[in-house]
Design a protein around this motif. Sequence first.
Motif, PDB file in Angstrom:
ATOM      1  N   LYS A  70       0.836  -1.212   0.000  1.00 42.08           N
ATOM      2  CA  LYS A  70       0.000   0.000   0.000  1.00 42.08           C
ATOM      3  C   LYS A  70       0.863   1.251   0.000  1.00 42.08           C
ATOM      4  O   LYS A  70       0.580   2.221  -0.718  1.00 42.08           O
ATOM      5  CB  LYS A  70      -0.924  -0.015   1.220  1.00 42.08           C
ATOM      6  CG  LYS A  70      -1.889   1.160   1.268  1.00 42.08           C
ATOM      7  CD  LYS A  70      -2.918   0.992   2.395  1.00 42.08           C
ATOM      8  CE  LYS A  70      -2.281   1.085   3.757  1.00 42.08           C
ATOM      9  NZ  LYS A  70      -3.296   1.122   4.852  1.00 42.08           N
ATOM     10  N   SER A  71       1.918   1.241   0.795  1.00 46.39           N
ATOM     11  CA  SER A  71       2.812   2.390   0.890  1.00 46.39           C
ATOM     12  C   SER A  71       3.503   2.673  -0.444  1.00 46.39           C
ATOM     13  O   SER A  71       3.589   3.826  -0.883  1.00 46.39           O
ATOM     14  CB  SER A  71       3.848   2.148   1.978  1.00 46.39           C
ATOM     15  OG  SER A  71       4.805   3.167   2.008  1.00 46.39           O
ATOM     16  N   LYS A  72       3.975   1.608  -1.101  1.00 49.82           N
ATOM     17  CA  LYS A  72       4.688   1.789  -2.369  1.00 49.82           C
ATOM     18  C   LYS A  72       3.744   2.269  -3.470  1.00 49.82           C
ATOM     19  O   LYS A  72       4.099   3.127  -4.287  1.00 49.82           O
ATOM     20  CB  LYS A  72       5.388   0.490  -2.770  1.00 49.82           C
ATOM     21  CG  LYS A  72       6.594   0.161  -1.897  1.00 49.82           C
ATOM     22  CD  LYS A  72       7.296  -1.083  -2.351  1.00 49.82           C
ATOM     23  CE  LYS A  72       8.513  -1.391  -1.469  1.00 49.82           C
ATOM     24  NZ  LYS A  72       9.581  -0.377  -1.604  1.00 49.82           N
ATOM     25  N   LEU A  73       2.536   1.736  -3.521  1.00 47.53           N
ATOM     26  CA  LEU A  73       1.584   2.160  -4.540  1.00 47.53           C
ATOM     27  C   LEU A  73       1.139   3.600  -4.321  1.00 47.53           C
ATOM     28  O   LEU A  73       0.930   4.354  -5.283  1.00 47.53           O
ATOM     29  CB  LEU A  73       0.373   1.222  -4.564  1.00 47.53           C
ATOM     30  CG  LEU A  73       0.652  -0.202  -5.030  1.00 47.53           C
ATOM     31  CD1 LEU A  73      -0.622  -1.042  -4.968  1.00 47.53           C
ATOM     32  CD2 LEU A  73       1.212  -0.230  -6.452  1.00 47.53           C
ATOM     33  N   LYS A  74       0.995   3.981  -3.068  1.00 45.87           N
ATOM     34  CA  LYS A  74       0.638   5.362  -2.764  1.00 45.87           C
ATOM     35  C   LYS A  74       1.728   6.311  -3.240  1.00 45.87           C
ATOM     36  O   LYS A  74       1.449   7.388  -3.794  1.00 45.87           O
ATOM     37  CB  LYS A  74       0.410   5.526  -1.257  1.00 45.87           C
ATOM     38  CG  LYS A  74      -0.038   6.928  -0.855  1.00 45.87           C
ATOM     39  CD  LYS A  74      -0.293   7.015   0.651  1.00 45.87           C
ATOM     40  CE  LYS A  74      -0.756   8.416   1.033  1.00 45.87           C
ATOM     41  NZ  LYS A  74      -1.013   8.532   2.491  1.00 45.87           N
ATOM     42  N   ARG A  75       2.970   5.894  -3.045  1.00 45.19           N
ATOM     43  CA  ARG A  75       4.102   6.704  -3.490  1.00 45.19           C
ATOM     44  C   ARG A  75       4.107   6.871  -5.009  1.00 45.19           C
ATOM     45  O   ARG A  75       4.586   7.872  -5.535  1.00 45.19           O
ATOM     46  CB  ARG A  75       5.407   6.042  -3.024  1.00 45.19           C
ATOM     47  CG  ARG A  75       6.629   6.947  -3.071  1.00 45.19           C
ATOM     48  CD  ARG A  75       7.857   6.206  -2.597  1.00 45.19           C
ATOM     49  NE  ARG A  75       7.622   5.533  -1.317  1.00 45.19           N
ATOM     50  CZ  ARG A  75       8.258   4.437  -0.928  1.00 45.19           C
ATOM     51  NH1 ARG A  75       9.143   3.875  -1.727  1.00 45.19           N
ATOM     52  NH2 ARG A  75       8.008   3.899   0.247  1.00 45.19           N
ATOM     53  N   GLU A  76       3.570   5.861  -5.701  1.00 47.76           N
ATOM     54  CA  GLU A  76       3.508   5.902  -7.164  1.00 47.76           C
ATOM     55  C   GLU A  76       2.217   6.545  -7.682  1.00 47.76           C
ATOM     56  O   GLU A  76       1.951   6.532  -8.893  1.00 47.76           O
ATOM     57  CB  GLU A  76       3.633   4.478  -7.730  1.00 47.76           C
ATOM     58  CG  GLU A  76       4.955   3.801  -7.457  1.00 47.76           C
ATOM     59  CD  GLU A  76       6.127   4.461  -8.157  1.00 47.76           C
ATOM     60  OE1 GLU A  76       5.896   5.190  -9.152  1.00 47.76           O
ATOM     61  OE2 GLU A  76       7.273   4.257  -7.715  1.00 47.76           O
ATOM     62  N   ASN A  77       1.400   7.070  -6.788  1.00 47.81           N
ATOM     63  CA  ASN A  77       0.130   7.730  -7.167  1.00 47.81           C
ATOM     64  C   ASN A  77      -0.839   6.775  -7.865  1.00 47.81           C
ATOM     65  O   ASN A  77      -1.560   7.172  -8.789  1.00 47.81           O
ATOM     66  CB  ASN A  77       0.400   8.950  -8.065  1.00 47.81           C
ATOM     67  CG  ASN A  77       1.179  10.022  -7.349  1.00 47.81           C
ATOM     68  OD1 ASN A  77       0.855  10.395  -6.224  1.00 47.81           O
ATOM     69  ND2 ASN A  77       2.232  10.521  -7.994  1.00 47.81           N
ATOM     70  N   ILE A  78      -0.844   5.525  -7.426  1.00 48.28           N
ATOM     71  CA  ILE A  78      -1.773   4.536  -7.975  1.00 48.28           C
ATOM     72  C   ILE A  78      -2.879   4.289  -6.957  1.00 48.28           C
ATOM     73  O   ILE A  78      -2.609   3.946  -5.799  1.00 48.28           O
ATOM     74  CB  ILE A  78      -1.045   3.208  -8.296  1.00 48.28           C
ATOM     75  CG1 ILE A  78      -0.038   3.443  -9.427  1.00 48.28           C
ATOM     76  CG2 ILE A  78      -2.046   2.120  -8.689  1.00 48.28           C
ATOM     77  CD1 ILE A  78       0.842   2.252  -9.721  1.00 48.28           C
ATOM     78  N   GLN A  79      -4.117   4.479  -7.376  1.00 45.64           N
ATOM     79  CA  GLN A  79      -5.255   4.169  -6.502  1.00 45.64           C
ATOM     80  C   GLN A  79      -5.345   2.657  -6.351  1.00 45.64           C
ATOM     81  O   GLN A  79      -5.419   1.935  -7.351  1.00 45.64           O
ATOM     82  CB  GLN A  79      -6.554   4.720  -7.092  1.00 45.64           C
ATOM     83  CG  GLN A  79      -7.774   4.415  -6.217  1.00 45.64           C
ATOM     84  CD  GLN A  79      -9.097   4.776  -6.881  1.00 45.64           C
ATOM     85  OE1 GLN A  79      -9.156   4.979  -8.095  1.00 45.64           O
ATOM     86  NE2 GLN A  79     -10.159   4.846  -6.099  1.00 45.64           N
ATOM     87  N   PHE A  80      -5.361   2.181  -5.127  1.00 49.07           N
ATOM     88  CA  PHE A  80      -5.387   0.736  -4.868  1.00 49.07           C
ATOM     89  C   PHE A  80      -6.715   0.355  -4.235  1.00 49.07           C
ATOM     90  O   PHE A  80      -7.096   0.891  -3.194  1.00 49.07           O
ATOM     91  CB  PHE A  80      -4.216   0.351  -3.961  1.00 49.07           C
ATOM     92  CG  PHE A  80      -4.069  -1.135  -3.753  1.00 49.07           C
ATOM     93  CD1 PHE A  80      -4.415  -2.044  -4.738  1.00 49.07           C
ATOM     94  CD2 PHE A  80      -3.557  -1.624  -2.553  1.00 49.07           C
ATOM     95  CE1 PHE A  80      -4.265  -3.410  -4.538  1.00 49.07           C
ATOM     96  CE2 PHE A  80      -3.408  -2.979  -2.337  1.00 49.07           C
ATOM     97  CZ  PHE A  80      -3.760  -3.874  -3.343  1.00 49.07           C
ATOM     98  N   ILE A  81      -7.411  -0.571  -4.886  1.00 46.85           N
ATOM     99  CA  ILE A  81      -8.662  -1.106  -4.344  1.00 46.85           C
ATOM    100  C   ILE A  81      -8.406  -2.565  -3.993  1.00 46.85           C
ATOM    101  O   ILE A  81      -8.443  -3.445  -4.859  1.00 46.85           O
ATOM    102  CB  ILE A  81      -9.809  -0.979  -5.371  1.00 46.85           C
ATOM    103  CG1 ILE A  81      -9.989   0.483  -5.774  1.00 46.85           C
ATOM    104  CG2 ILE A  81     -11.105  -1.544  -4.791  1.00 46.85           C
ATOM    105  CD1 ILE A  81     -11.016   0.688  -6.863  1.00 46.85           C
ATOM    106  N   PRO A  82      -8.080  -2.847  -2.714  1.00 43.81           N
ATOM    107  CA  PRO A  82      -7.710  -4.215  -2.344  1.00 43.81           C
ATOM    108  C   PRO A  82      -8.914  -5.121  -2.117  1.00 43.81           C
ATOM    109  O   PRO A  82      -9.956  -4.681  -1.631  1.00 43.81           O
ATOM    110  CB  PRO A  82      -6.939  -4.018  -1.034  1.00 43.81           C
ATOM    111  CG  PRO A  82      -7.548  -2.781  -0.442  1.00 43.81           C
ATOM    112  CD  PRO A  82      -7.948  -1.912  -1.588  1.00 43.81           C
TER     113      PRO A  82
END
Length: 304
Positions: A70-82
């Motif tokens: 979650k932290s890495k995807l947030k850093r990449e500005n990717i919305q994550f829907i787990p």
Amino acid sequence: MHVLGIGEIVLDKVNLLNRFPEEGEKVQPQKVEYSVGGPVPSALILLSRLGVKCTLISTVGEDDAYEKIKSKLKRENIQFIPRTARSTKVNTVLINSKNGSRTIIRDGVRHLPISGISERIIKSSDIILFDRHEPKAFEEILNKKRSDTKIIIDPSTEVSTKIFKMLAKTDFPIIPYESLSKFRIHEGFDANLNDVYRITKKTVVITLGEKGSLIFDGKKTTHVPALQVPAIDTLGAGDIFRGAFGYGVLQKWSIQESVEYANLVSALQCTKLGNYEAIPTKREIEKFRATAVSKLIEYNLNFD
């Protein structure tokens, strides 16, 4: 521009070693890093670095690995829907720093197929990326997407009835040379290539690794050569190829222009060690593009 990705995400625990250990030996890694892996997440990270709005739907556990992802995807500005499961898939990766060799111990965790995707998110997507693990979501998307939304899948090297069905409904069939050789229906490259075209009824792109790519429109085969680079690590190059190709589609480039760009970006990816860490930025791509030179290479169309 909005790209939706649906597929497996993995947390790679990367152990950098000064040499590969002997059987039964205990060793201390020089460095331990955590990296996000998976065909779809890798393609989305590239697209996000190119300025594209990206959303990922994938399955993870409620654990520490998920927090790292979650932290890495947030850093990449990717919305994550787990989608939640018992545990996140975590691979152990051993890298020999002397020669760059990579050994992967795969996690055997299995997750339920993804389904019940928000129609609002589907309708907002210009491209939808899939890997081979989500055929159920693939069928759901076909019934809900906009007519102008394009679909790209990553079949890996799997050759199966499931993959044939997905390839027949994707907008841009992209498959590796290794998959084509597995058909062995006619024991020949041209005949097998024609079979893929017959299944898909669309222009087919064949990735050839260090030899570049082929484009087959049912009549003519066009070779798009690879770029001259000092390749260090080819892991993830196919994932990046699809992401870069998707960027070309968003820009409304021709298939050949999109393949040329995908060759360029995936070649640059291979000049660095690692997967997530090696994904290039827009600035790096433009700098490389200004000086990149194509290989003068013959490609062999025979199966070994």
